[in-house]
Design a protein around this motif. Structure first.
Motif, PDB file in Angstrom:
ATOM      1  N   GLY A 293      34.615-124.565 -40.756  1.00 43.02           N
ATOM      2  CA  GLY A 293      36.013-124.350 -41.132  1.00 43.02           C
ATOM      3  C   GLY A 293      36.302-124.522 -42.607  1.00 43.02           C
ATOM      4  N   LEU A 294      35.316-124.947 -43.382  1.00 38.58           N
ATOM      5  CA  LEU A 294      35.529-125.151 -44.816  1.00 38.58           C
ATOM      6  C   LEU A 294      35.815-123.824 -45.520  1.00 38.58           C
ATOM      7  N   THR A 295      36.771-123.847 -46.413  1.00 36.67           N
ATOM      8  CA  THR A 295      37.082-122.689 -47.250  1.00 36.67           C
ATOM      9  C   THR A 295      36.904-123.080 -48.715  1.00 36.67           C
ATOM     10  N   LEU A 296      36.978-122.095 -49.589  1.00 38.07           N
ATOM     11  CA  LEU A 296      36.786-122.380 -51.010  1.00 38.07           C
ATOM     12  C   LEU A 296      37.820-123.372 -51.533  1.00 38.07           C
ATOM     13  N   GLN A 297      39.021-123.313 -51.002  1.00 37.70           N
ATOM     14  CA  GLN A 297      40.063-124.213 -51.488  1.00 37.70           C
ATOM     15  C   GLN A 297      39.854-125.662 -51.035  1.00 37.70           C
ATOM     16  N   ASP A 298      38.943-125.869 -50.090  1.00 43.52           N
ATOM     17  CA  ASP A 298      38.689-127.226 -49.590  1.00 43.52           C
ATOM     18  C   ASP A 298      37.719-127.999 -50.474  1.00 43.52           C
ATOM     19  N   LEU A 299      37.133-127.338 -51.461  1.00 44.57           N
ATOM     20  CA  LEU A 299      36.181-127.998 -52.351  1.00 44.57           C
ATOM     21  C   LEU A 299      36.817-128.304 -53.703  1.00 44.57           C
ATOM     22  N   ARG A 300      36.514-129.485 -54.199  1.00 41.51           N
ATOM     23  CA  ARG A 300      36.881-129.841 -55.570  1.00 41.51           C
ATOM     24  C   ARG A 300      35.614-130.366 -56.240  1.00 41.51           C
TER      25      ARG A 300
ATOM     26  N   TYR B 296      25.111-123.072 -54.841  1.00 43.04           N
ATOM     27  CA  TYR B 296      25.472-122.331 -53.632  1.00 43.04           C
ATOM     28  C   TYR B 296      26.599-121.335 -53.914  1.00 43.04           C
ATOM     29  N   LEU B 297      27.623-121.786 -54.636  1.00 43.24           N
ATOM     30  CA  LEU B 297      28.750-120.894 -54.942  1.00 43.24           C
ATOM     31  C   LEU B 297      28.298-119.730 -55.816  1.00 43.24           C
ATOM     32  N   THR B 298      27.399-120.007 -56.755  1.00 42.72           N
ATOM     33  CA  THR B 298      26.909-118.926 -57.617  1.00 42.72           C
ATOM     34  C   THR B 298      26.159-117.885 -56.813  1.00 42.72           C
TER      35      THR B 298
ATOM     36  N   HIS C 194      29.043-116.922 -53.541  1.00 41.89           N
ATOM     37  CA  HIS C 194      30.431-116.599 -53.894  1.00 41.89           C
ATOM     38  C   HIS C 194      30.553-116.393 -55.398  1.00 41.89           C
ATOM     39  N   PRO C 195      29.858-115.410 -55.952  1.00 39.15           N
ATOM     40  CA  PRO C 195      29.964-115.174 -57.398  1.00 39.15           C
ATOM     41  C   PRO C 195      31.401-114.830 -57.774  1.00 39.15           C
ATOM     42  N   GLY C 196      31.843-115.421 -58.872  1.00 37.68           N
ATOM     43  CA  GLY C 196      33.238-115.223 -59.277  1.00 37.68           C
ATOM     44  C   GLY C 196      34.196-115.927 -58.362  1.00 37.68           C
ATOM     45  N   ALA C 197      33.810-117.130 -57.881  1.00 36.07           N
ATOM     46  CA  ALA C 197      34.615-117.851 -56.891  1.00 36.07           C
ATOM     47  C   ALA C 197      36.072-118.070 -57.315  1.00 36.07           C
ATOM     48  N   PRO C 198      36.360-118.392 -58.583  1.00 40.11           N
ATOM     49  CA  PRO C 198      37.769-118.609 -58.956  1.00 40.11           C
ATOM     50  C   PRO C 198      38.660-117.396 -58.729  1.00 40.11           C
ATOM     51  N   ARG C 199      38.060-116.203 -58.698  1.00 40.87           N
ATOM     52  CA  ARG C 199      38.878-114.998 -58.498  1.00 40.87           C
ATOM     53  C   ARG C 199      38.935-114.562 -57.032  1.00 40.87           C
TER      54      ARG C 199
END
Length: 250
Positions: free
Chosen positions: A166-173, A205-207, A210-215
């Motif tokens: 259930g984790l989404t990108l917004q759940d990570l800091r 992992y994000l790279t 999920h490349p370009g994760a902030p967008r």
């Protein structure tokens, strides 16, 4: 509800027939298997009365479902019949439901229903938790070296499978202090701090995934697979991994 012509008491067997043949299948639309299980449970009580000499099966009545008889019946199932705790609980639950049904048609049976509702089945023994041994844990962790993208795993959070999927990108800091927000049962959330090493793994992992994760949309699943070209959360079956090299604990 039919009554005994001699005593005027509610008739047990006609009430049971209506319950099993009308109420359960037609009103509740319960499955035949559920009805059969209930019938077996209800038949157990007159069988107990007959075997212990309280009364013959044909002379059992609703009045026998009082507190003393129910208490003795539970002990008989456990001590003399050797029923498992789950079976005893099932039998008692069926009787409670039946008496609740009977009390709806005859107010004089309400006290019996309430007394049965307060009766509890014997506690079930708790099975000891089987923990993995240190060698088994090391074998599981060593099965995925992290050398490839698919072999990267996140163990630091000690999260449940639904919390991970259930984790989404917004759940990570990932900025200090790094943490992950997990959503568990009944939508309860908890914040788990992340170590610097875990944050470093997550950045890799994000790279990769999920490349370009902030967008990207903030609600994009962190662990996902493509479904019709769109990212979709991983299923529990996909997350579950059982390395063949790990032996089962005895």
């Amino acid at each position: 509800m039919r009554r005994d012509p001699a005593t005027g008491d509610p008739d047990l067997f006609s009430c049971a027939r209506d319950y099993l043949h009308v109420y359960m299948p037609r009103v509740r639309a319960l499955s035949p298997r559920t009805i059969q299980a209930c019938r077996i449970s209800l038949e157990c009580f007159p069988g107990y009365l007959a075997e212990t000499g309280h009364t013959g099966r044909g002379h059992a009545c609703l009045g026998h479902f009082d507190r003393p008889h129910l208490k003795a019946w539970l002990a008989w199932m456990t001590d003399h019949q050797g029923y498992a705790p789950t079976t005893v609980t099932l039998r008692l639950s069926a009787v409670k439901a039946f008496l609740a049904y009977a009390a709806q048609d005859d107010i004089t049976l309400t006290a019996l229903s309430q007394a049965a509702r307060a009766r509890k089945a014997p506690a079930q023994p708790r099975k000891p938790v089987a923990y993995l041994t240190p060698p088994q844990i090391r074998a599981i962790l060593a099965a995925h070296t992290g050398a490839t993208a698919k072999s990267r795993r996140l163990y630091h959070t000690a999260a449940r499978v639904p919390e991970i999927t259930g984790l989404t990108l917004q759940d990570l800091r990932l900025a200090e202090p790094g943490h992950a927000t997990l959503t568990g049962k009944r939508n309860k959330t908890r914040v788990v701090p992340l170590t610097g090493k875990t944050i470093g793994h997550l950045r890799v992992y994000l790279t990769e995934f999920h490349p370009g994760a902030p967008r990207l949309p903030a609600t994009r699943p962190l662990s996902c697979s493509l479904h019709h070209g769109q990212p979709a959360p991983l299923s529990a079956d996909t997350v579950w991994v059982s390395p063949p090299s790990v032996e089962r604990s005895s």
